[in-house]
Design a protein around this motif. Structure first.
Motif, PDB file in Angstrom:
ATOM      1  N   UNK A 210       0.819  -1.215   0.000  1.00  0.00           N
ATOM      2  CA  UNK A 210       0.000   0.000   0.000  1.00  0.00           C
ATOM      3  C   UNK A 210       0.849   1.260   0.000  1.00  0.00           C
ATOM      4  N   UNK A 211       2.069   1.167   0.498  1.00  0.00           N
ATOM      5  CA  UNK A 211       2.929   2.352   0.619  1.00  0.00           C
ATOM      6  C   UNK A 211       4.135   2.333  -0.308  1.00  0.00           C
ATOM      7  N   UNK A 212       4.297   1.276  -1.107  1.00  0.00           N
ATOM      8  CA  UNK A 212       5.459   1.200  -1.986  1.00  0.00           C
ATOM      9  C   UNK A 212       5.723  -0.215  -2.447  1.00  0.00           C
ATOM     10  N   UNK A 213       6.858  -0.776  -1.983  1.00  0.00           N
ATOM     11  CA  UNK A 213       7.244  -2.123  -2.398  1.00  0.00           C
ATOM     12  C   UNK A 213       7.930  -2.860  -1.250  1.00  0.00           C
ATOM     13  N   UNK A 214       7.839  -4.176  -1.307  1.00  0.00           N
ATOM     14  CA  UNK A 214       8.660  -5.030  -0.460  1.00  0.00           C
ATOM     15  C   UNK A 214       9.693  -5.671  -1.380  1.00  0.00           C
ATOM     16  N   UNK A 215      10.924  -5.163  -1.314  1.00  0.00           N
ATOM     17  CA  UNK A 215      12.005  -5.667  -2.158  1.00  0.00           C
ATOM     18  C   UNK A 215      12.840  -6.669  -1.367  1.00  0.00           C
TER      19      UNK A 215
ATOM     20  N   UNK B 106      16.300  -6.392  -5.679  1.00  0.00           N
ATOM     21  CA  UNK B 106      15.597  -6.756  -6.914  1.00  0.00           C
ATOM     22  C   UNK B 106      14.688  -5.635  -7.409  1.00  0.00           C
ATOM     23  N   UNK B 107      14.784  -4.430  -6.823  1.00  0.00           N
ATOM     24  CA  UNK B 107      13.908  -3.322  -7.200  1.00  0.00           C
ATOM     25  C   UNK B 107      14.551  -2.475  -8.290  1.00  0.00           C
TER      26      UNK B 107
ATOM     27  N   UNK C 104      11.587   9.069  -1.052  1.00  0.00           N
ATOM     28  CA  UNK C 104      11.526   7.625  -0.882  1.00  0.00           C
ATOM     29  C   UNK C 104      12.327   7.263   0.363  1.00  0.00           C
ATOM     30  N   UNK C 105      11.837   6.258   1.078  1.00  0.00           N
ATOM     31  CA  UNK C 105      12.498   5.790   2.292  1.00  0.00           C
ATOM     32  C   UNK C 105      12.675   4.281   2.204  1.00  0.00           C
ATOM     33  N   UNK C 106      13.857   3.825   2.633  1.00  0.00           N
ATOM     34  CA  UNK C 106      14.161   2.396   2.638  1.00  0.00           C
ATOM     35  C   UNK C 106      14.375   1.939   4.070  1.00  0.00           C
TER      36      UNK C 106
ATOM     37  N   UNK D 250      27.640  -3.849   8.344  1.00  0.00           N
ATOM     38  CA  UNK D 250      27.015  -2.860   9.224  1.00  0.00           C
ATOM     39  C   UNK D 250      25.591  -3.251   9.589  1.00  0.00           C
ATOM     40  N   UNK D 251      24.887  -3.887   8.654  1.00  0.00           N
ATOM     41  CA  UNK D 251      23.489  -4.253   8.891  1.00  0.00           C
ATOM     42  C   UNK D 251      23.313  -5.725   9.260  1.00  0.00           C
ATOM     43  N   UNK D 252      24.407  -6.482   9.282  1.00  0.00           N
ATOM     44  CA  UNK D 252      24.323  -7.945   9.447  1.00  0.00           C
ATOM     45  C   UNK D 252      23.313  -8.521   8.462  1.00  0.00           C
ATOM     46  N   UNK D 253      23.377  -8.027   7.229  1.00  0.00           N
ATOM     47  CA  UNK D 253      22.389  -8.373   6.208  1.00  0.00           C
ATOM     48  C   UNK D 253      22.692  -9.728   5.577  1.00  0.00           C
ATOM     49  N   UNK D 254      21.638 -10.387   5.136  1.00  0.00           N
ATOM     50  CA  UNK D 254      21.733 -11.681   4.478  1.00  0.00           C
ATOM     51  C   UNK D 254      21.004 -11.635   3.140  1.00  0.00           C
ATOM     52  N   UNK D 255      21.384 -12.518   2.232  1.00  0.00           N
ATOM     53  CA  UNK D 255      20.652 -12.669   0.987  1.00  0.00           C
ATOM     54  C   UNK D 255      19.195 -13.020   1.319  1.00  0.00           C
ATOM     55  N   UNK D 256      18.263 -12.404   0.600  1.00  0.00           N
ATOM     56  CA  UNK D 256      16.812 -12.565   0.753  1.00  0.00           C
ATOM     57  C   UNK D 256      16.221 -11.719   1.867  1.00  0.00           C
ATOM     58  N   UNK D 257      17.046 -10.971   2.618  1.00  0.00           N
ATOM     59  CA  UNK D 257      16.454 -10.037   3.579  1.00  0.00           C
ATOM     60  C   UNK D 257      15.521  -9.077   2.865  1.00  0.00           C
ATOM     61  N   UNK D 258      14.459  -8.690   3.556  1.00  0.00           N
ATOM     62  CA  UNK D 258      13.460  -7.785   2.991  1.00  0.00           C
ATOM     63  C   UNK D 258      13.935  -6.340   3.115  1.00  0.00           C
ATOM     64  N   UNK D 259      13.701  -5.574   2.059  1.00  0.00           N
ATOM     65  CA  UNK D 259      13.929  -4.130   2.073  1.00  0.00           C
ATOM     66  C   UNK D 259      12.573  -3.464   1.836  1.00  0.00           C
ATOM     67  N   UNK D 260      12.031  -2.816   2.864  1.00  0.00           N
ATOM     68  CA  UNK D 260      10.753  -2.118   2.718  1.00  0.00           C
ATOM     69  C   UNK D 260      11.009  -0.766   2.040  1.00  0.00           C
ATOM     70  N   UNK D 261      10.228  -0.485   1.019  1.00  0.00           N
ATOM     71  CA  UNK D 261      10.388   0.744   0.256  1.00  0.00           C
ATOM     72  C   UNK D 261       9.107   1.556   0.394  1.00  0.00           C
TER      73      UNK D 261
END
Length: 263
Positions: free
Chosen positions: A171-176, A190-191, A202-204, A248-259
């Motif tokens: 409703x507010x953008x995308x779930x990347x 993938x966006x 825009x905010x991530x 810095x984010x302890x990020x992993x492949x397939x983590x969600x990025x809310x846009x």
């Protein structure tokens, strides 16, 4: 002069890549060989697909791309060859060619696919564990040397598909999703950047951290700041200026990025 590219998870420690090149040059001594990468994580078919997908369009027409990320080697998974538009591909039938096939379909390009089932184009002795050497490299070399794709195997109409994640509208953008992390720790999503019409509004949100707006390049912010920008392939990337966003984010492949697209 025909070009053969190589994409594998073999690494460079054990001589496997050199062996592939030796096989190729024995069959097609005049070809040039380009290494896309041999550092795909072991058995990671999706990362192999992404690496090949991002690189292949920059090769000349008629190039032959041999890709070997093959956890099913020695099983009944098929060895396949394909032509998508003006590029040729040799790979195991495990989803590795999915992004290239989908792009060819979307563009309306001509498509030809075969099962590599003609052993006269393999090495005389085929091991259970090294089809890269015994099937894929020789078939790719014969193709580069002028053998028609149709001679290398039986026509097929479908291959195994493993589509990449795609952004989901909200409703507010995308779930990347994070597709890959490069050697710098930059996080590619993938966006498509073209889906973000206003770079200032825009905010991530990634793993609880918020990033406001899009910058033009890494140097437009100070060292240590997290930024979002358009990467070289036209997708949104999360980066840490002069550092690793992945760490810095302890990020992993397939983590969600809310846009969030702010009106």
């Amino acid at each position: 002069m025909t070009i053969i590219s190589l994409t594998t998870d073999f690494g460079n420690a054990n001589g496997f890549v050199g062996t592939l090149k030796g096989v190729i040059w024995n069959i097609a001594p005049g070809v040039q060989i380009a290494d896309i990468t041999h550092d795909i994580p072991a058995q990671d078919v999706r990362q192999g697909a992404i690496a090949l997908w991002r690189a292949a369009p920059f090769f000349p027409p008629g190039s032959v791309h041999i890709a070997v990320v093959d956890p099913g080697v020695g099983t009944d998974r098929r060895p396949i060859g394909a032509r998508f538009g003006n590029q040729f591909f040799i790979a195991p039938d495990n989803g590795l060619l999915t992004p290239m096939l989908e792009d060819a379909e979307a563009a309306g390009d001509s498509i030809q696919m075969v099962c590599l089932d003609q052993p006269q184009y393999w090495l005389p002795k085929v091991s259970r564990t090294f089809h890269g050497r015994d099937i894929f490299a020789p078939c790719g070399a014969h193709l580069a040397a002028g053998v028609a794709l149709s001679e290398l195997g039986t026509p097929i109409t479908e291959i195994v598909r493993k589509p990449l994640p795609k952004p989901e509208p909200t409703e507010t953008g995308y779930r990347a999703h994070i597709l890959l992390a490069d050697v710098f720790g930059n996080l590619t999503t993938d966006l498509p950047a073209s889906w973000v019409k206003n770079r200032d509004r825009v905010t991530f949100s990634v793993r609880g951290t918020t990033i406001e707006g899009l910058v033009l390049s890494y140097g437009h912010k100070q060292p240590g700041e997290l930024v979002a920008l358009e990467d070289s392939e036209g997708y949104i990337e999360i980066a840490l200026v002069n550092g690793s966003a992945r760490n810095a984010l302890s990020a992993q492949i397939d983590d969600v990025v809310e846009v969030f697209l702010n009106a």
